[in-house]
Scaffold this motif. Structure first.
Motif, PDB file in Angstrom:
ATOM      1  N   PRO A   1       0.819  -1.222   0.000  1.00 32.24           N
ATOM      2  CA  PRO A   1       0.000   0.000   0.000  1.00 32.24           C
ATOM      3  C   PRO A   1       0.850   1.268   0.000  1.00 32.24           C
ATOM      4  N   ASN A   2       0.450   2.208  -0.809  1.00 34.70           N
ATOM      5  CA  ASN A   2       1.148   3.496  -0.835  1.00 34.70           C
ATOM      6  C   ASN A   2       0.408   4.486   0.075  1.00 34.70           C
ATOM      7  N   LEU A   3       0.907   5.700   0.153  1.00 34.66           N
ATOM      8  CA  LEU A   3       0.359   6.696   1.078  1.00 34.66           C
ATOM      9  C   LEU A   3      -1.125   6.956   0.842  1.00 34.66           C
ATOM     10  N   ALA A   4      -1.542   7.053  -0.411  1.00 31.50           N
ATOM     11  CA  ALA A   4      -2.952   7.340  -0.707  1.00 31.50           C
ATOM     12  C   ALA A   4      -3.866   6.237  -0.173  1.00 31.50           C
ATOM     13  N   ILE A   5      -3.484   4.991  -0.348  1.00 31.52           N
ATOM     14  CA  ILE A   5      -4.313   3.877   0.126  1.00 31.52           C
ATOM     15  C   ILE A   5      -4.301   3.808   1.651  1.00 31.52           C
ATOM     16  N   LEU A   6      -3.168   4.100   2.267  1.00 32.55           N
ATOM     17  CA  LEU A   6      -3.115   4.113   3.729  1.00 32.55           C
ATOM     18  C   LEU A   6      -4.009   5.211   4.301  1.00 32.55           C
ATOM     19  N   ILE A   7      -3.996   6.384   3.693  1.00 38.93           N
ATOM     20  CA  ILE A   7      -4.880   7.478   4.137  1.00 38.93           C
ATOM     21  C   ILE A   7      -6.343   7.079   3.931  1.00 38.93           C
ATOM     22  N   PHE A   8      -6.656   6.497   2.782  1.00 40.17           N
ATOM     23  CA  PHE A   8      -8.026   6.039   2.504  1.00 40.17           C
ATOM     24  C   PHE A   8      -8.501   5.060   3.580  1.00 40.17           C
ATOM     25  N   THR A   9      -7.670   4.062   3.886  1.00 39.82           N
ATOM     26  CA  THR A   9      -8.052   3.039   4.859  1.00 39.82           C
ATOM     27  C   THR A   9      -8.258   3.644   6.250  1.00 39.82           C
ATOM     28  N   GLY A  10      -7.315   4.472   6.673  1.00 33.88           N
ATOM     29  CA  GLY A  10      -7.446   5.094   7.991  1.00 33.88           C
ATOM     30  C   GLY A  10      -8.649   6.002   8.098  1.00 33.88           C
ATOM     31  N   ALA A  11      -8.868   6.822   7.083  1.00 41.33           N
ATOM     32  CA  ALA A  11     -10.007   7.746   7.104  1.00 41.33           C
ATOM     33  C   ALA A  11     -11.334   6.993   7.046  1.00 41.33           C
ATOM     34  N   LEU A  12     -11.374   5.912   6.278  1.00 38.21           N
ATOM     35  CA  LEU A  12     -12.612   5.129   6.184  1.00 38.21           C
ATOM     36  C   LEU A  12     -12.945   4.469   7.520  1.00 38.21           C
ATOM     37  N   ILE A  13     -11.936   3.948   8.187  1.00 40.33           N
ATOM     38  CA  ILE A  13     -12.160   3.350   9.511  1.00 40.33           C
ATOM     39  C   ILE A  13     -12.663   4.415  10.483  1.00 40.33           C
TER      40      ILE A  13
ATOM     41  N   ALA B   1     -11.377  10.216   2.891  1.00 39.45           N
ATOM     42  CA  ALA B   1     -11.205   8.857   2.362  1.00 39.45           C
ATOM     43  C   ALA B   1     -11.402   8.834   0.849  1.00 39.45           C
ATOM     44  N   TYR B   2     -12.492   9.400   0.381  1.00 39.10           N
ATOM     45  CA  TYR B   2     -12.755   9.357  -1.056  1.00 39.10           C
ATOM     46  C   TYR B   2     -11.825  10.270  -1.846  1.00 39.10           C
ATOM     47  N   GLY B   3     -11.357  11.344  -1.225  1.00 33.15           N
ATOM     48  CA  GLY B   3     -10.357  12.190  -1.882  1.00 33.15           C
ATOM     49  C   GLY B   3      -9.041  11.453  -2.073  1.00 33.15           C
ATOM     50  N   SER B   4      -8.625  10.713  -1.053  1.00 35.44           N
ATOM     51  CA  SER B   4      -7.379   9.954  -1.187  1.00 35.44           C
ATOM     52  C   SER B   4      -7.542   8.794  -2.168  1.00 35.44           C
ATOM     53  N   LEU B   5      -8.728   8.216  -2.242  1.00 33.53           N
ATOM     54  CA  LEU B   5      -8.970   7.164  -3.238  1.00 33.53           C
ATOM     55  C   LEU B   5      -8.928   7.755  -4.647  1.00 33.53           C
ATOM     56  N   ALA B   6      -9.443   8.951  -4.822  1.00 34.16           N
ATOM     57  CA  ALA B   6      -9.364   9.625  -6.121  1.00 34.16           C
ATOM     58  C   ALA B   6      -7.913   9.921  -6.485  1.00 34.16           C
TER      59      ALA B   6
END
Length: 106
Positions: free
Chosen positions: A36-48, A65-70
């Motif tokens: 996982p790169n930074l964007a996916i780690l931010i997405f996962t943390g924010a979603l939780i 979460a959705y901004g980091s996924l974008a």
């Protein structure tokens, strides 16, 4: 011809297709996933956090979460190492766009 290909007998069509789809254009390795790169780690943390925090905070973390996924989808779409990764990014962009349209209509 790339350095990762062997010279000699031609490869069968299925092998050529696999190589085209999944081999990195940078180093010739087969790449379907990565750490996982930074964007996916931010997405996962924010979603939780969006699921465990009160509704007002959940909205903020949902947007993060959705901004980091974008961000991840854009990165894969334009800078992916092979067509599979670029198609994965394109699918994520389409999914995010569909989710945004559905949210606007709701």
């Amino acid at each position: 011809m790339s350095s990762f290909r062997r010279s000699g007998s031609p490869r069968p069509p299925a092998r050529r297709t696999f190589d085209w789809m999944f081999r990195s254009r940078v180093d010739g390795r087969v790449v379907m996933g990565q750490a996982p790169n930074l964007a996916i780690l931010i997405f996962t943390g924010a979603l939780i956090l969006a699921f465990v925090l009160p509704p007002r905070a959940a909205v903020v973390f949902g947007v993060i979460a959705y901004g980091s996924l974008a961000w991840w989808a854009y990165d894969e779409l334009f800078f992916g190492v092979n067509p599979f990764r670029r198609m994965l990014g394109a699918a994520a962009v389409v999914g995010l766009a569909a989710a945004a349209v559905a949210a606007i209509r709701a």
